[in-house]
Design a protein around this motif. Sequence first.
Motif, PDB file in Angstrom:
ATOM      1  N   ALA A  74       0.854  -1.192   0.000  1.00 41.20           N
ATOM      2  CA  ALA A  74       0.000   0.000   0.000  1.00 41.20           C
ATOM      3  C   ALA A  74       0.884   1.234   0.000  1.00 41.20           C
ATOM      4  N   ASP A  75       0.369   2.320  -0.569  1.00 47.98           N
ATOM      5  CA  ASP A  75       1.175   3.547  -0.597  1.00 47.98           C
ATOM      6  C   ASP A  75       1.455   4.066   0.809  1.00 47.98           C
ATOM      7  N   LEU A  76       0.564   3.762   1.763  1.00 43.14           N
ATOM      8  CA  LEU A  76       0.706   4.287   3.118  1.00 43.14           C
ATOM      9  C   LEU A  76       1.773   3.559   3.945  1.00 43.14           C
ATOM     10  N   TYR A  77       2.094   2.326   3.578  1.00 41.98           N
ATOM     11  CA  TYR A  77       3.050   1.557   4.375  1.00 41.98           C
ATOM     12  C   TYR A  77       4.420   2.231   4.350  1.00 41.98           C
ATOM     13  N   ASP A  78       4.870   2.645   5.518  1.00 46.96           N
ATOM     14  CA  ASP A  78       6.137   3.377   5.642  1.00 46.96           C
ATOM     15  C   ASP A  78       6.168   4.570   4.680  1.00 46.96           C
ATOM     16  N   PHE A  79       4.974   5.155   4.446  1.00 46.67           N
ATOM     17  CA  PHE A  79       4.835   6.364   3.619  1.00 46.67           C
ATOM     18  C   PHE A  79       5.563   6.244   2.273  1.00 46.67           C
ATOM     19  N   TRP A 137      -1.680  11.402   8.118  1.00 51.19           N
ATOM     20  CA  TRP A 137      -2.308  11.326   6.816  1.00 51.19           C
ATOM     21  C   TRP A 137      -3.788  11.662   6.971  1.00 51.19           C
ATOM     22  N   THR A 138      -4.429  11.955   5.850  1.00 49.99           N
ATOM     23  CA  THR A 138      -5.857  12.251   5.848  1.00 49.99           C
ATOM     24  C   THR A 138      -6.549  11.364   4.825  1.00 49.99           C
ATOM     25  N   TRP A 139      -7.779  11.017   5.095  1.00 48.13           N
ATOM     26  CA  TRP A 139      -8.552  10.166   4.202  1.00 48.13           C
ATOM     27  C   TRP A 139      -9.022  10.971   2.997  1.00 48.13           C
ATOM     28  N   ASP A 140      -8.806  10.419   1.798  1.00 51.72           N
ATOM     29  CA  ASP A 140      -9.168  11.140   0.586  1.00 51.72           C
ATOM     30  C   ASP A 140      -9.504  10.149  -0.532  1.00 51.72           C
ATOM     31  N   PRO A 141     -10.786   9.784  -0.673  1.00 47.27           N
ATOM     32  CA  PRO A 141     -11.187   8.853  -1.725  1.00 47.27           C
ATOM     33  C   PRO A 141     -11.628   9.551  -3.010  1.00 47.27           C
ATOM     34  N   SER A 142     -11.192  10.775  -3.202  1.00 49.15           N
ATOM     35  CA  SER A 142     -11.617  11.544  -4.362  1.00 49.15           C
ATOM     36  C   SER A 142     -10.970  11.019  -5.644  1.00 49.15           C
ATOM     37  N   GLY A 154      -0.538  -6.139  -5.921  1.00 47.16           N
ATOM     38  CA  GLY A 154      -1.635  -5.344  -5.395  1.00 47.16           C
ATOM     39  C   GLY A 154      -1.130  -4.215  -4.516  1.00 47.16           C
ATOM     40  N   THR A 155      -1.723  -3.043  -4.656  1.00 44.55           N
ATOM     41  CA  THR A 155      -1.414  -1.946  -3.749  1.00 44.55           C
ATOM     42  C   THR A 155      -2.706  -1.174  -3.474  1.00 44.55           C
ATOM     43  N   LYS A 156      -2.610  -0.134  -2.664  1.00 43.40           N
ATOM     44  CA  LYS A 156      -3.818   0.542  -2.186  1.00 43.40           C
ATOM     45  C   LYS A 156      -3.650   2.059  -2.227  1.00 43.40           C
ATOM     46  N   VAL A 157      -4.808   2.740  -2.202  1.00 42.78           N
ATOM     47  CA  VAL A 157      -4.829   4.198  -2.296  1.00 42.78           C
ATOM     48  C   VAL A 157      -5.986   4.728  -1.452  1.00 42.78           C
ATOM     49  N   GLY A 158      -5.919   6.018  -1.120  1.00 44.79           N
ATOM     50  CA  GLY A 158      -7.010   6.634  -0.373  1.00 44.79           C
ATOM     51  C   GLY A 158      -6.543   7.447   0.820  1.00 44.79           C
ATOM     52  N   ASN A 159      -5.269   7.310   1.169  1.00 49.09           N
ATOM     53  CA  ASN A 159      -4.724   8.058   2.296  1.00 49.09           C
ATOM     54  C   ASN A 159      -3.749   9.104   1.774  1.00 49.09           C
ATOM     55  N   ASN A 160      -4.063  10.357   2.031  1.00 56.90           N
ATOM     56  CA  ASN A 160      -3.258  11.465   1.542  1.00 56.90           C
ATOM     57  C   ASN A 160      -2.151  11.770   2.547  1.00 56.90           C
ATOM     58  N   PHE A 161      -0.923  11.681   2.100  1.00 53.34           N
ATOM     59  CA  PHE A 161       0.205  11.915   3.008  1.00 53.34           C
ATOM     60  C   PHE A 161       1.353  12.553   2.245  1.00 53.34           C
TER      61      PHE A 161
END
Length: 306
Positions: free
Chosen positions: A48-53, A88-93, A74-81
């Motif tokens: 995921a993009d959030l793991y260890d930023f 980080w902030t939640w951002d599903p835009s 597989g990776t993930k998105v939705g956390n703005n950092f």
Amino acid sequence: MNKRQLGHSELFVSEISLGCMSLGTDRDKAKYIIERALDAGINYLDTADLYDFGTNEKIVGEAIKGRREDIILGTKVGNNFTPGQEGWTWDPSKKHIKRGVKDSLQRLSTDYIDLYQLHGGTIDDPIEETIEAFEDLKQEGLIREYGISSIRPNVIRRFVEKSNIASVMMQYNALDRRPEEEILDLLSDNNIGVLARGPLAKGMLSSNGHKKSQEKAQNGFLEYSYEEIQSITRKWQDYGSEDRTPTALALQYVLHHPAMASAVFGASSLEQLEENLTYLKAAPLTEQIFGEIQTMTSPITYQKHR
């Protein structure tokens, strides 16, 4: 290694797969773990993009150079950092998702992502906008399939109704049986695959599980009391034998339901990886043992996370 079709997609993932969050930041060590997993037949790597930023994606990208075609990534998105900054902030835009995929592709050193997942979500999110972003990325060839990583039944139902998700990643193990009540049959009926994270329940269902439970469940676990967890993890160890380790049993339990595509375990050491790989030599799970596990544990339901 057996492979299972991920929902209605053309992706076939190994029955057990490597969740990369626990790899740490030692690149050489992480690469060694990933290479051993791939050599053992694991083909799905989850980050995921959030793991260890962003660092985790970079490490995974470096480790799979030369082997990309053999891997379902597989990776993930939705956390703005911002890399280098905490929080980080939640951002599903749509805007964030389309920017996020480009950042992930660069960190992973690849030109496509096999499975792009929304990393969370609530019922108040602009779900239609989120779906439109994923569909656009699929049309552009930047991702092959998309899914969500969520344990919220109401959110999952919305995506089942409105999107073409191939998968849902959720916490599921013999102690956390919440998906059995509301979600697994729904996803199976709609031909959506399940990726189970946390199949060993923080290690409490591993071959060292009873000891782990003494530190991980001091205040209980979900709706179980400390005493109940101690009793279950003690009994769990009794299932260990030459034919099946307690760790293998935990993975087998998760994979019993037809909706399941893969049990995604984490490993921070080669020893942990090898313990999970004992699944490959385990005797088949019988209906009798499956029933005994269900009697021993509780069919708890979702309360807070809706």
